[in-house]
Design an enzyme around this catalytic site. Structure first.
Site, PDB file in Angstrom:
ATOM      1  N   HIS A   8      -1.593  -3.327   0.704  1.00  0.00           N
ATOM      2  CA  HIS A   8      -2.930  -3.884   0.488  1.00  0.00           C
ATOM      3  C   HIS A   8      -2.817  -4.847  -0.700  1.00  0.00           C
ATOM      4  CE1 HIS A   8      -7.421  -3.057   1.243  1.00  0.00           C
ATOM      5  NE2 HIS A   8      -7.388  -4.042   0.348  1.00  0.00           N
ATOM      6  N   TYR A  43     -17.138  -8.061   7.727  1.00  0.00           N
ATOM      7  CA  TYR A  43     -18.229  -8.136   6.753  1.00  0.00           C
ATOM      8  C   TYR A  43     -19.329  -9.103   7.189  1.00  0.00           C
ATOM      9  CZ  TYR A  43     -15.318  -5.371   3.703  1.00  0.00           C
ATOM     10  OH  TYR A  43     -14.566  -4.338   3.192  1.00  0.00           O
ATOM     11  N   ARG A  46      -9.039   6.480   4.085  1.00  0.00           N
ATOM     12  CA  ARG A  46      -8.058   5.392   4.133  1.00  0.00           C
ATOM     13  C   ARG A  46      -7.775   4.920   2.699  1.00  0.00           C
ATOM     14  NH1 ARG A  46      -8.986  -0.570   4.785  1.00  0.00           N
ATOM     15  NH2 ARG A  46      -6.972  -1.396   5.391  1.00  0.00           N
TER      16      ARG A  46
HETATM   17  O1  IFM Z   1     -12.378  -5.361  -1.496  1.00  0.00           O
HETATM   18  C1  IFM Z   1     -11.933  -5.996  -0.356  1.00  0.00           C
HETATM   19  C2  IFM Z   1     -10.773  -5.255   0.269  1.00  0.00           C
HETATM   20  O2  IFM Z   1      -9.734  -5.066  -0.626  1.00  0.00           O
HETATM   21  C3  IFM Z   1     -10.252  -6.006   1.457  1.00  0.00           C
HETATM   22  N1  IFM Z   1     -11.314  -6.334   2.377  1.00  0.00           N
HETATM   23  C4  IFM Z   1     -12.504  -6.915   1.846  1.00  0.00           C
HETATM   24  C5  IFM Z   1     -13.019  -6.114   0.687  1.00  0.00           C
HETATM   25  C6  IFM Z   1     -14.305  -6.754   0.115  1.00  0.00           C
HETATM   26  O3  IFM Z   1     -14.030  -8.044  -0.317  1.00  0.00           O
END
Ligand code: IFM
Length: 477
Positions: free
Chosen positions: A135, A312, A91
């Site tokens: 992104h 996370y 990805r």
């Molecule tokens: O690094 C980031 C990513 O760009 C988007 N999601 C969370 C990750 C960790 O903070």
């Protein structure tokens, strides 16, 4: 064995405690601004992150993505790393300004060629390309024209999606329209800790709606392109696994508020074609939502093929106004909830981001989606952890905490699948150490260590471990 060779799975290891379904997609994930570098090459122009990272005090150490992990010049080397890992999917995201420097109009051939070559080399390596269109790196020119709070930006995004679909539709396996629109809207336009650094509750709500609209317009464009139909269309949300500190009605109401602005503001338009009514009430002092035009929610709810989830850690909340965060205190990213909700530090071990390690939150989230979105295949499009990694004198990077984190979260995914959640794949964040937004290069999420002075890549122990998991199709007994 070189530093890049994954250790092969032991030949005797034929039993697996937690085997994942056949065809499960094993991937890694990255994003353009975080790894590519080559910020000024071949016509690429500044995105909001190029601008924001140059504002003193916004990014730790004044770091920028100018060079990052130099992936733009090291594509083949990085694909070789993935081949050694054995991933089935990769990805990545497309830098909008590399393709359309002004955010509109015809595409730059060299920009498209870069992504064509990336996709081609991935396919030659037997790895499916999974491309994210957005992104977080909005062309600065579109931000100057008003950015995501303006409807125009969503229209431009639909056109950009059409350009990408024509150029790469025959090569990409899965398109992801947006990555984590909650972060882009509320950290970018609400608390201002991300680019473009604006701090307005109204702007963040308008941005969120235009992200939903942009997602729908892009979905339509991806389906309509000449190669449409072959590629899957998806959306990635960072859904919040929200828990109340206590069972008191006020704490439970705090959960409802965060769920409304953090989760349902995106889930409801996309999967039901509606806005959460309670959020509209919660935000009545900020807006009457008249920027939502007839047909927008219908556009946003165009059917998609899967939902990507980035997870996370959980979010624990209690009733009460938000405690000031940061020095000087930052505005709240929680429009409509800031006077009523306090974030509570969750107990337990923490990563280098100070994020709690709690894999149960992922399991809870997946079961919720199993129940609320039956028939929607799920992908874990990001999961991983930052730790303070370093190469020891022998050049080895030992990261046992990351292995423990990943193992616990993969076990939670496995448990959710056994409980009936339709999870089709897992993309580890991240392949490489990279530019971690406002934290610059101070946080390392990669399973491949990057020495940013030399750009040398070294497999961390977690990379070797992940290669074994993939080879085995599951976790060790
Ligand atoms: O690094 C980031 C990513 O760009 C988007 N999601 C969370 C990750 C960790 O903070």
């Amino acid at each position: 064995m070189t530093a890049l060779d994954p250790r092969p799975a032991p030949a005797s290891d034929t039993t697996t405690a937690l085997r994942f379904p056949a065809g499960f997609r094993w991937g890694t994930a990255t994003a353009a601004y975080q790894i590519e570098g080559a910020a000024r090459e071949h016509g690429r122009t500044p995105s909001i992150w190029d601008t924001f990272s140059r504002v003193p005090g916004k990014v730790r150490n004044g770091d920028t993505g100018d060079i990052a992990a130099d992936h733009y010049h090291r594509v083949s080397e990085d694909i070789a790393l993935m081949r050694r890992l054995g991933v089935t999917d990769y990805r990545f995201s497309v830098s909008w300004t590399r393709v359309q420097p002004t955010g509109r109009g015809p595409a730059v051939r060299q920009g498209l060629d870069f992504y064509r070559r990336l996709a081609d080399e991935l396919r030659e390596a037997g790895i499916r390309p999974v491309a994210t269109l957005y992104h977080w790196d909005l062309p600065q020119e579109l931000e100057d024209a008003g950015g995501w709070p303006q409807r125009e930006t969503a229209l431009r995004f639909g056109e950009y999606a059409a350009v990408m679909a024509e150029a790469l539709g025959d090569r990409v396996a899965t398109w992801t329209t947006l990555n984590e629109p909650w972060c882009a809207a509320f950290l970018g336009y609400g608390s201002g800790v991300h680019a473009p650094g604006r701090t307005s509750a109204l702007a963040s709500l308008r941005a969120a709606h235009h992200f939903n609209l942009a997602h729908g317009l892009a979905t339509k464009a991806l389906r309509a392109a000449a190669h449409g139909g072959a590629a899957e269309v998806s959306l990635t949300l960072n859904l919040h696994a929200v828990r109340a500190q206590t069972d008191s009605p006020d704490d439970l109401d705090a959960v409802r508020r965060i769920d409304a602005v953090g989760n349902r503001l995106f889930l409801d338009p996309v999967f039901r074609g509606t806005l959460p009514e309670d959020l509209v009430r919660d935000t009545a002092s900020v807006t009457d939502w008249s920027f939502v035009q007839d047909g927008d929610l219908e556009t946003a709810s165009a059917p998609i093929d899967s939902l990507g989830i980035n997870y996370y850690s959980p979010t624990v909340v209690a009733a009460g106004p938000a405690l000031p965060q940061g020095r000087p205190p930052e505005p709240s990213p929680w429009a409509g909830a800031e006077q009523h909700v306090r974030l509570v530090p969750a107990p337990g071990p923490r990563t280098a981001m100070d994020w709690p390690v709690d894999a149960d939150g992922l399991h809870e989230l997946l079961l919720r989606l199993r129940d609320e979105l039956p028939g929607v295949p799920l992908l874990i499009t990001e999961n991983g952890a930052a730790y303070d990694d370093y190469a020891d004198p022998e050049g080895r990077v030992r990261d046992p905490e990351r292995v423990a984190y990943l193992r616990a979260h993969l076990a939670a995914v496995h448990r959710a699948i056994e409980d009936g959640a339709d999870v089709r794949g897992y993309f580890l964040w991240s392949l490489l150490d990279n530019f971690e937004w406002a934290y610059g290069y101070s946080k390392r999420f990669g399973i491949v260590h990057v020495d940013f002075a030399t750009q040398r890549r070294t497999f961390k122990d977690s990379a070797r471990w992940y290669a074994e998991v993939i080879a085995r199709g599951g976790l060790e007994p």
